[in-house]
Design a protein around this motif. Structure first.
Motif, PDB file in Angstrom:
ATOM      1  N   ALA A 185       0.809  -1.223   0.000  1.00 31.87           N
ATOM      2  CA  ALA A 185       0.000   0.000   0.000  1.00 31.87           C
ATOM      3  C   ALA A 185       0.845   1.278   0.000  1.00 31.87           C
ATOM      4  N   ALA A 186       2.141   1.159   0.208  1.00 34.40           N
ATOM      5  CA  ALA A 186       3.002   2.349   0.268  1.00 34.40           C
ATOM      6  C   ALA A 186       3.028   3.071  -1.077  1.00 34.40           C
ATOM      7  N   PRO A 187       3.097   4.399  -1.058  1.00 26.63           N
ATOM      8  CA  PRO A 187       3.112   5.178  -2.307  1.00 26.63           C
ATOM      9  C   PRO A 187       4.277   4.812  -3.238  1.00 26.63           C
ATOM     10  N   GLU A 188       5.362   4.309  -2.683  1.00 31.01           N
ATOM     11  CA  GLU A 188       6.525   3.939  -3.497  1.00 31.01           C
ATOM     12  C   GLU A 188       6.204   2.836  -4.503  1.00 31.01           C
ATOM     13  N   ARG A 189       5.171   2.028  -4.234  1.00 28.00           N
ATOM     14  CA  ARG A 189       4.829   0.946  -5.173  1.00 28.00           C
ATOM     15  C   ARG A 189       4.328   1.505  -6.499  1.00 28.00           C
ATOM     16  N   ALA A 190       3.863   2.738  -6.530  1.00 28.11           N
ATOM     17  CA  ALA A 190       3.382   3.333  -7.779  1.00 28.11           C
ATOM     18  C   ALA A 190       4.530   3.771  -8.683  1.00 28.11           C
ATOM     19  N   GLU A 191       5.749   3.817  -8.147  1.00 29.30           N
ATOM     20  CA  GLU A 191       6.894   4.323  -8.906  1.00 29.30           C
ATOM     21  C   GLU A 191       7.479   3.316  -9.882  1.00 29.30           C
ATOM     22  N   GLY A 192       7.228   2.059  -9.701  1.00 29.78           N
ATOM     23  CA  GLY A 192       7.849   1.067 -10.579  1.00 29.78           C
ATOM     24  C   GLY A 192       7.323  -0.316 -10.272  1.00 29.78           C
ATOM     25  N   ARG A 193       8.049  -1.291 -10.752  1.00 30.14           N
ATOM     26  CA  ARG A 193       7.625  -2.681 -10.604  1.00 30.14           C
ATOM     27  C   ARG A 193       8.219  -3.305  -9.349  1.00 30.14           C
ATOM     28  N   LEU A 194       7.607  -4.379  -8.919  1.00 30.53           N
ATOM     29  CA  LEU A 194       8.122  -5.196  -7.835  1.00 30.53           C
ATOM     30  C   LEU A 194       8.835  -6.380  -8.483  1.00 30.53           C
ATOM     31  N   ILE A 195      10.152  -6.470  -8.273  1.00 30.13           N
ATOM     32  CA  ILE A 195      10.978  -7.512  -8.882  1.00 30.13           C
ATOM     33  C   ILE A 195      11.444  -8.451  -7.774  1.00 30.13           C
ATOM     34  N   LEU A 196      10.947  -9.681  -7.782  1.00 31.56           N
ATOM     35  CA  LEU A 196      11.291 -10.664  -6.762  1.00 31.56           C
ATOM     36  C   LEU A 196      12.501 -11.478  -7.204  1.00 31.56           C
ATOM     37  N   PHE A 197      13.510 -11.521  -6.333  1.00 31.83           N
ATOM     38  CA  PHE A 197      14.667 -12.386  -6.553  1.00 31.83           C
ATOM     39  C   PHE A 197      14.416 -13.669  -5.786  1.00 31.83           C
ATOM     40  N   THR A 198      14.454 -14.792  -6.494  1.00 29.29           N
ATOM     41  CA  THR A 198      14.087 -16.075  -5.911  1.00 29.29           C
ATOM     42  C   THR A 198      14.764 -17.206  -6.664  1.00 29.29           C
ATOM     43  N   THR A 199      15.035 -18.288  -5.952  1.00 26.61           N
ATOM     44  CA  THR A 199      15.577 -19.482  -6.618  1.00 26.61           C
ATOM     45  C   THR A 199      14.531 -20.099  -7.540  1.00 26.61           C
ATOM     46  N   ARG A 200      13.262 -19.703  -7.362  1.00 22.78           N
ATOM     47  CA  ARG A 200      12.185 -20.194  -8.239  1.00 22.78           C
ATOM     48  C   ARG A 200      11.858 -19.164  -9.323  1.00 22.78           C
ATOM     49  N   GLY A 201      12.828 -18.341  -9.642  1.00 22.60           N
ATOM     50  CA  GLY A 201      12.618 -17.283 -10.620  1.00 22.60           C
ATOM     51  C   GLY A 201      12.380 -17.809 -12.009  1.00 22.60           C
ATOM     52  N   ALA A 202      11.733 -16.979 -12.807  1.00 22.44           N
ATOM     53  CA  ALA A 202      11.412 -17.352 -14.175  1.00 22.44           C
ATOM     54  C   ALA A 202      12.435 -16.817 -15.167  1.00 22.44           C
ATOM     55  N   GLU A 203      13.086 -15.702 -14.825  1.00 24.49           N
ATOM     56  CA  GLU A 203      14.022 -15.060 -15.754  1.00 24.49           C
ATOM     57  C   GLU A 203      15.404 -14.952 -15.116  1.00 24.49           C
ATOM     58  N   PRO A 204      16.455 -15.248 -15.886  1.00 25.25           N
ATOM     59  CA  PRO A 204      17.797 -15.034 -15.340  1.00 25.25           C
ATOM     60  C   PRO A 204      18.092 -13.531 -15.252  1.00 25.25           C
ATOM     61  N   LEU A 205      18.873 -13.152 -14.267  1.00 25.51           N
ATOM     62  CA  LEU A 205      19.197 -11.749 -14.004  1.00 25.51           C
ATOM     63  C   LEU A 205      19.649 -11.011 -15.267  1.00 25.51           C
ATOM     64  N   HIS A 206      20.499 -11.638 -16.069  1.00 25.36           N
ATOM     65  CA  HIS A 206      21.076 -10.956 -17.227  1.00 25.36           C
ATOM     66  C   HIS A 206      20.070 -10.699 -18.352  1.00 25.36           C
ATOM     67  N   SER A 207      18.847 -11.238 -18.245  1.00 23.08           N
ATOM     68  CA  SER A 207      17.866 -10.997 -19.309  1.00 23.08           C
ATOM     69  C   SER A 207      16.782  -9.997 -18.892  1.00 23.08           C
ATOM     70  N   VAL A 208      16.881  -9.450 -17.694  1.00 19.87           N
ATOM     71  CA  VAL A 208      15.859  -8.525 -17.185  1.00 19.87           C
ATOM     72  C   VAL A 208      16.254  -7.093 -17.507  1.00 19.87           C
ATOM     73  N   ALA A 209      15.297  -6.308 -18.001  1.00 15.19           N
ATOM     74  CA  ALA A 209      15.512  -4.882 -18.249  1.00 15.19           C
ATOM     75  C   ALA A 209      14.924  -4.120 -17.057  1.00 15.19           C
ATOM     76  N   PHE A 210      15.798  -3.596 -16.217  1.00  9.74           N
ATOM     77  CA  PHE A 210      15.366  -2.880 -15.023  1.00  9.74           C
ATOM     78  C   PHE A 210      14.975  -1.447 -15.356  1.00  9.74           C
ATOM     79  N   GLN A 211      14.126  -0.869 -14.505  1.00  7.71           N
ATOM     80  CA  GLN A 211      13.684   0.521 -14.625  1.00  7.71           C
ATOM     81  C   GLN A 211      14.018   1.241 -13.327  1.00  7.71           C
ATOM     82  N   ALA A 212      14.237   2.542 -13.406  1.00 12.98           N
ATOM     83  CA  ALA A 212      14.706   3.317 -12.257  1.00 12.98           C
ATOM     84  C   ALA A 212      13.790   3.210 -11.040  1.00 12.98           C
ATOM     85  N   GLY A 213      12.500   3.063 -11.199  1.00 14.63           N
ATOM     86  CA  GLY A 213      11.574   3.027 -10.065  1.00 14.63           C
ATOM     87  C   GLY A 213      11.325   1.654  -9.482  1.00 14.63           C
ATOM     88  N   ASP A 214      12.018   0.633  -9.971  1.00 11.48           N
ATOM     89  CA  ASP A 214      11.792  -0.735  -9.504  1.00 11.48           C
ATOM     90  C   ASP A 214      12.167  -0.912  -8.038  1.00 11.48           C
TER      91      ASP A 214
END
Length: 156
Positions: free
Chosen positions: A67-96
């Motif tokens: 619910a924090a206002p910061e969530r409106a600034e970008g995406r929520l990117i979860l780092f997990t061993t059950r991840g779907a995408e490898p780190l090197h293939s993700v395009a990050f954005q400044a508000g993430d």
């Protein structure tokens, strides 16, 4: 760019994450409950002399975090061993916001469901996982590299 720890178990990891966030000039959010008492005194002690540089917010629950206002600034990117995408293939954005789960059990399904991306750090096939703050440093470094968000060096 923001860093978030979901219900961390180990106080030393919070201290290291505070120092990491202070040194790389990003905000840190700690989502409670933690596996240890999270007192202001303990945080000051864990942050050592980086406390004056650290910007951190305590979130009473995952719902408060979402619910924090910061969530409106970008995406929520979860780092997990059950991840779907490898780190090197993700395009990050400044508000993430880069979020990391508990050291003992990772992130529950509600965190997975709230994330707009689930990322893993490729490891040797026989390795299980990295330390929480090491993973945060790797992920945050790549995100800051891509977005030009590293702190500017002091000029002499």
């Amino acid at each position: 760019m923001r860093l978030a720890l979901f219900q961390p178990d180990i106080p030393q990891n919070v201290g290291a994450a505070l120092r990491l966030a202070a040194c790389l000039d990003v905000d840190l959010e700690v989502i409670e409950p933690c596996g240890f008492p999270l007192s202001d005194k303990a945080v000051r002690r864990a942050a050592l002399d980086y406390g004056r540089l650290a910007r951190w917010t305590r979130r009473a629950s995952f719902e408060d975090f979402l619910a924090a206002p910061e969530r409106a600034e970008g995406r929520l990117i979860l780092f997990t061993t059950r991840g779907a995408e490898p780190l090197h293939s993700v395009a990050f954005q400044a508000g993430d916001t880069l979020i990391f789960g508990r050291e003992s059990s990772g992130a529950p399904e509600e965190v997975h469901a709230a994330a707009q991306a689930r990322v893993y750090i490729p490891l040797h096939p026989d390795a299980r996982s990295l330390n929480l703050t090491v993973s945060a440093a790797i992920g945050l470094s790549e995100a800051l590299r891509q977005t030009g968000g590293f702190p500017k060096p002091r000029t002499p």
